[in-house]
Structure formats: C-alpha cells, structure tokens
Scaffold this motif. Structure first.
Motif, PDB file in Angstrom:
ATOM      1  N   HIS A 266       0.804  -1.265  -0.051  1.00 54.51           N
ATOM      2  CA  HIS A 266       0.140   0.063   0.005  1.00 54.51           C
ATOM      3  C   HIS A 266       0.858   0.992   0.043  1.00 54.51           C
ATOM      4  CE1 HIS A 266      -3.111   2.829   0.807  1.00 54.51           C
ATOM      5  NE2 HIS A 266      -2.419   3.298   1.791  1.00 54.51           N
ATOM      6  N   ASP A 267       1.970   1.235   0.860  1.00 51.81           N
ATOM      7  CA  ASP A 267       2.899   2.314   0.869  1.00 51.81           C
ATOM      8  C   ASP A 267       3.464   2.626  -0.524  1.00 51.81           C
ATOM      9  OD1 ASP A 267       2.331   2.888   3.455  1.00 51.81           O
ATOM     10  OD2 ASP A 267       4.200   1.713   4.157  1.00 51.81           O
ATOM     11  N   VAL A 268       3.760   1.560  -1.430  1.00 50.97           N
ATOM     12  CA  VAL A 268       4.377   1.816  -2.740  1.00 50.97           C
ATOM     13  C   VAL A 268       3.250   2.338  -3.599  1.00 50.97           C
ATOM     14  CG1 VAL A 268       5.318   0.584  -4.695  1.00 50.97           C
ATOM     15  CG2 VAL A 268       6.251  -0.024  -2.343  1.00 50.97           C
ATOM     16  N   ALA A 269       2.098   1.865  -3.515  1.00 53.24           N
ATOM     17  CA  ALA A 269       1.194   2.340  -4.453  1.00 53.24           C
ATOM     18  C   ALA A 269       0.671   3.622  -4.191  1.00 53.24           C
ATOM     19  CB  ALA A 269      -0.247   1.110  -4.258  1.00 53.24           C
ATOM     20  N   ARG A 270       0.775   4.038  -2.902  1.00 52.48           N
ATOM     21  CA  ARG A 270       0.537   5.670  -2.437  1.00 52.48           C
ATOM     22  C   ARG A 270       1.552   6.562  -3.208  1.00 52.48           C
ATOM     23  NH1 ARG A 270      -0.722   6.215   3.775  1.00 52.48           N
ATOM     24  NH2 ARG A 270       1.774   5.389   3.660  1.00 52.48           N
ATOM     25  N   ALA A 271       2.723   6.047  -3.004  1.00 48.53           N
ATOM     26  CA  ALA A 271       3.972   6.897  -3.463  1.00 48.53           C
ATOM     27  C   ALA A 271       3.826   6.980  -5.019  1.00 48.53           C
ATOM     28  CB  ALA A 271       5.134   6.326  -3.195  1.00 48.53           C
ATOM     29  N   ILE A 272       3.348   5.938  -5.855  1.00 49.21           N
ATOM     30  CA  ILE A 272       3.132   6.205  -7.218  1.00 49.21           C
ATOM     31  C   ILE A 272       1.844   6.490  -7.750  1.00 49.21           C
ATOM     32  CG2 ILE A 272       2.770   3.558  -7.705  1.00 49.21           C
ATOM     33  CD1 ILE A 272       5.309   5.738  -9.419  1.00 49.21           C
ATOM     34  N   GLY A 273       0.603   6.548  -6.997  1.00 48.74           N
ATOM     35  CA  GLY A 273      -0.582   6.992  -7.401  1.00 48.74           C
ATOM     36  C   GLY A 273      -1.479   5.904  -7.710  1.00 48.74           C
ATOM     37  N   ILE A 274      -1.405   4.516  -7.119  1.00 51.36           N
ATOM     38  CA  ILE A 274      -2.172   3.515  -7.605  1.00 51.36           C
ATOM     39  C   ILE A 274      -3.152   3.241  -6.434  1.00 51.36           C
ATOM     40  CG2 ILE A 274      -2.057   0.924  -8.009  1.00 51.36           C
ATOM     41  CD1 ILE A 274       0.635   0.859  -9.165  1.00 51.36           C
ATOM     42  N   GLU A 275      -4.398   3.225  -6.834  1.00 49.75           N
ATOM     43  CA  GLU A 275      -5.555   3.133  -6.023  1.00 49.75           C
ATOM     44  C   GLU A 275      -5.276   1.629  -5.153  1.00 49.75           C
ATOM     45  OE1 GLU A 275      -7.754   5.299  -5.250  1.00 49.75           O
ATOM     46  OE2 GLU A 275      -7.488   6.402  -7.073  1.00 49.75           O
ATOM     47  N   ARG A 276      -5.523   1.758  -3.822  1.00 54.49           N
ATOM     48  CA  ARG A 276      -5.651   0.655  -2.714  1.00 54.49           C
ATOM     49  C   ARG A 276      -6.432  -0.624  -3.199  1.00 54.49           C
ATOM     50  NH1 ARG A 276      -5.502   0.171   3.032  1.00 54.49           N
ATOM     51  NH2 ARG A 276      -5.323   2.529   3.165  1.00 54.49           N
ATOM     52  N   GLU A 277      -7.583  -0.352  -3.982  1.00 56.86           N
ATOM     53  CA  GLU A 277      -8.344  -1.508  -4.403  1.00 56.86           C
ATOM     54  C   GLU A 277      -7.762  -2.022  -5.386  1.00 56.86           C
ATOM     55  OE1 GLU A 277      -9.455   1.758  -4.081  1.00 56.86           O
ATOM     56  OE2 GLU A 277     -10.572   1.408  -2.295  1.00 56.86           O
ATOM     57  N   SER A 278      -6.896  -1.449  -6.271  1.00 59.00           N
ATOM     58  CA  SER A 278      -6.086  -2.221  -7.126  1.00 59.00           C
ATOM     59  C   SER A 278      -5.133  -2.921  -6.930  1.00 59.00           C
ATOM     60  CB  SER A 278      -5.511  -1.108  -8.221  1.00 59.00           C
ATOM     61  OG  SER A 278      -6.569  -0.352  -9.071  1.00 59.00           O
ATOM     62  N   VAL A 279      -4.551  -2.400  -5.731  1.00 60.29           N
ATOM     63  CA  VAL A 279      -3.475  -3.405  -5.006  1.00 60.29           C
ATOM     64  C   VAL A 279      -4.096  -4.541  -4.385  1.00 60.29           C
ATOM     65  CG1 VAL A 279      -1.948  -3.390  -3.168  1.00 60.29           C
ATOM     66  CG2 VAL A 279      -2.171  -1.448  -4.787  1.00 60.29           C
TER      67      VAL A 279
END
Length: 435
Positions: A380-393
């Motif tokens: 989630h931290d990686v996704a937040r830094a790159i702008g990917i939605e939590r649900e996608s992760v």
C-alpha cells in the motif's frame, strides 16, 4: 519438455592476436533488423589516462537522434562521458549495459588469458568487440571479433563443457562458448540459439532466422543450485503467467546426461526484428550489486520511460509476485525496457522469475523500505507513492495468491523434486502471511 536431436560441427578458432590488440576505438551503431539499415550512433574511444570510454556522437545521429537512454542522456551533442564510479568499467551506462557479466565474462576472461592477454588490463572496448554485431539488443560494435562458425550448435557439446569450464579448456572450445554466450548477463552457464518450430533442432544464433524458428536463450543450473532448479524455474513461469504476468515462452530441453536445460524465447528478437534493450541498472546509471533503491524508484522509472499507467501497474504486479513467490533475486538487471526503431519505449516481459532466498534472506530492492518481510502494508505504501488505488493493489494480491496456491500443480507438471517442491511451498505460505 522435449528431448532435442542435435547436429554438431567444429568451429574454426578465431585469431588470438585480436584479443591482444585491445582496440582503441569502436564504431557503435543500431541494427533493428527486419530490413532496416543500421544507423550509426557514434565512435567509442578509450582514454588510457582517465581509464574511461567516451562516446562521440555521429553527426547524422545528432541531427536525428533516438532516445537511447531517456533519463541519463537528454542531449545528443558532442560526446557522452561515463558518470563517476566503475559500475560499467569506465564506459557510459548506455554502452556498459552491453558488457557481458557473470558466465559470459568468465568465458571472456579465460579466452583473453588463453590468447596471452590479461583480463585485468583489458579495456571494455575489447569486451564489446567480443559482443560485436550479435549481442543482446540492437547496439552493435565494430571492429567485431572475427568469427568462422557452423550453422548448427549442440546442446550435448555445451553440456560437456559448461559444468567444468577452466584454464584447461581448449582455445577453440572457449571461442565457441564465448561466441554462443552472446554477451549475456547472469551467473548461470547459458548460450543463445535458434530453435526449430518442432523443437527438435538448434541453430547458431548469428545465422539468418528461418521461417517459423525463434531466438531462444538456454541455460543450465549452476553448481550451487539444488537439483530441480531448472524444473522449478519453468514451473515459476507457468505460475507467473497464471498470476497475470507477461512473459515470453519457456520450457525445458533434455540432454543425454539427463540434465534439464531451461529455454526461453528472447524478447529482444521478435522474429527478424531487433529491439534496443536497457536494464533498469543502466537507465539509473548504477551498479546493480551495490545500488540502494526501492520498487518505488523502479515504478517511477517505468512511468517516466513508458508514460503508460498500465505498464506501471504491470510492474507493481511483478513486485507483489516477487515478494509472495519468494523471488528475492529482483535486482536492477533483472528488470529491463525495450525501444523500437521509432524510439517508443515499453516494459520488457518479466524474466528470471524463480525461487530465490536472496542474499541474507533479503530482497535486492526495497518494498517501501522493507527488504525482509514486506506485506500488504508495504504494498500500500508503494502504491500510494506512485498513485495506484488501494483497491487495485488488493486485486493484484488476490490475483497473485490465486496462482500461488496452485504451486503444487505447476511443480508436479514440471517434475520438480518432492523435497524442493515442499520447501518452496513452505516459504510461499510464509511470505503470504506477512502483513
């Protein structure tokens, strides 16, 4: 899973004096194959005083350049000098990525020594001349090491030498091994070839590609690998594709010694075309062995190079797979990008996907700073830094996990030994429990 019938001819030994000459200058060009005329890029000159190679751009390339290294090379004027450090043996990272390492470098060192030269005193220009016109990617180097070769190659011949390469190997055998390695990367013994449509015949990788044949890379397990490592890597390929990762075709070839060889289609040689390749290490301009980078950096690089959100998410999926499938050998040379003749960049298919405990049990790349036991929180931290939605992760995690639970099925299909299959399954289940 096919037993291969092989043809074998002797190669003519190459002139030893060439390896002792240590060329001072090389002509660099781009060869995209498929009928495209090679494009001169520039001249690579060796500076003995500074112990560095300098690329002087060709005037025609300056006038109409291609983005060969979009992050590090913004201008194609005058010359390109290497960055500080010795990550690419004194060559600019763009060029240094063509240098062989691991197995291919070992072969080159033996051949240089057998020719009366000194590997320690050999410039990267000599090593690039060994790569010549048929290395990985589209970059070519002249003068190239002179070669006289047969059209056929033999897995049995390679199998007989690969496990015991040393100073006692004959010069002509070293020449053929080095030639077949094609300037590849990685520690495991490997060679390049062409595979027939029926999977029954191998050809020299430098020969013109017949209709229906494909360019392949073939490798055997190293001395330190456990029995069944090749079977496990093929099973990992099946599992990765089930998880949604994009890979090239892969399979196994059996030698007369009953040793299995991993074979995969080359992504830099689609048919008769050639694509320019840069590893993430070269695009960052760092030594992959010592670089302290994170998947966040790799995802940002993917966005900058491809400008495509779908490919950024594809890299995110690879990260999740590597973590939960315990592939900790995820260093920057195990991620690459491809450029076509029009200068369009794309993420290369995933490769070197296999079970790997990692040095000290750590991932080569951090996952939001964690190399030891990264879990959903770190994803989630990686996704937040790159702008990917939590649900996608979470969807990606579920997609990967659905493939990982099928590990016993894939392992059984590929003949992975029982103890290795169980050991990998235990580690996968452990990695999936991390939060």
């Amino acid at each position: 899973m096919t037993d291969i019938q092989h043809n074998f001819d002797q190669a003519m030994p190459c002139p030893r004096a060439f390896l002792r000459s240590d060329p001072r200058s090389l002509e660099v060009a781009l060869d995209f194959g498929a009928g495209f005329a090679p494009r001169p890029v520039g001249t690579l000159d060796w500076d003995d005083t500074r112990r560095q190679a300098v690329l002087r751009w060709d005037a025609r390339f300056e006038a109409d350049p291609l983005p060969l290294s979009p992050v590090l090379v913004r201008k194609h004027e005058g010359s390109l000098k290497p960055r500080r450090g010795w990550a690419f043996e004194g060559a600019p990272a763009l060029i240094g990525d063509s240098l062989p390492d691991g197995w291919a470098r070992l072969l080159a060192d033996y051949e240089i020594r057998a020719s009366g030269g000194s590997p320690e005193g050999t410039s990267p220009l000599t090593r690039l001349s060994l790569v010549g016109l048929h290395g990985i990617g589209a970059l070519t180097y002249r003068p190239a090491y002179p070669l006289t070769e047969p059209q056929e190659v033999s897995l049995e011949w390679f199998a007989g030498l690969a496990a015991d390469v040393g100073d006692c190997v004959k010069m002509d055998d070293l020449t053929r091994l080095n030639n077949a390695s094609g300037g590849t990367h990685g520690q495991k013994p490997k060679f390049l070839a062409q595979l027939s449509p029926d999977g029954e015949t191998l050809r020299n990788h430098r020969a013109p590609l017949p209709q229906g044949w494909k360019h392949v890379l073939i490798k055997r397990r190293s001395r330190s690998d456990r029995n069944g490592a090749v079977e496990a890597e093929v099973a990992y390929g099946l599992m990765a594709r089930a998880a949604g990762l994009r890979t090239t075709w892969m399979g196994m070839l059996g030698s007369n010694t009953r040793e299995q060889y991993f074979v995969t289609q080359r992504f830099d040689r689609p048919g008769t075309k050639r694509l320019h390749v840069q590893t993430a290490a070269a695009l960052f301009g760092v030594d992959f062995r010592t670089a302290d980078l994170d998947y966040i950096d790799l995802l940002k690089l993917t966005r900058a190079i491809t400008r495509n959100q779908a490919q950024v998410e594809e890299m995110m999926l690879r990260m999740i797979f590597n973590v939960r499938a315990v592939n900790r050998d995820d260093h920057l040379k195990n991620h690459a990008f491809l450029m076509d003749e029009r200068g369009r960049w794309a993420l290369a298919p995933a490769y070197d996907l296999c079970y790997s405990y990692g040095r000290g049990g750590l991932h080569a790349l951090g996952i939001a700073g964690n190399r030891n036991q990264p879990g959903r929180m770190h994803f989630h931290d990686v996704a937040r830094a790159i702008g990917i939605e939590r649900e996608s992760v979470w969807d990606m995690v579920s997609q990967v996990d659905a493939a990982l639970v099928r590990w016993p099925e894939f392992a059984e299909a590929c003949g992975v030994p029982r103890l290795l299959k169980s050991s990998i399954q235990d580690d996968i289940e452990c990695a999936r429990s991390w939060t």
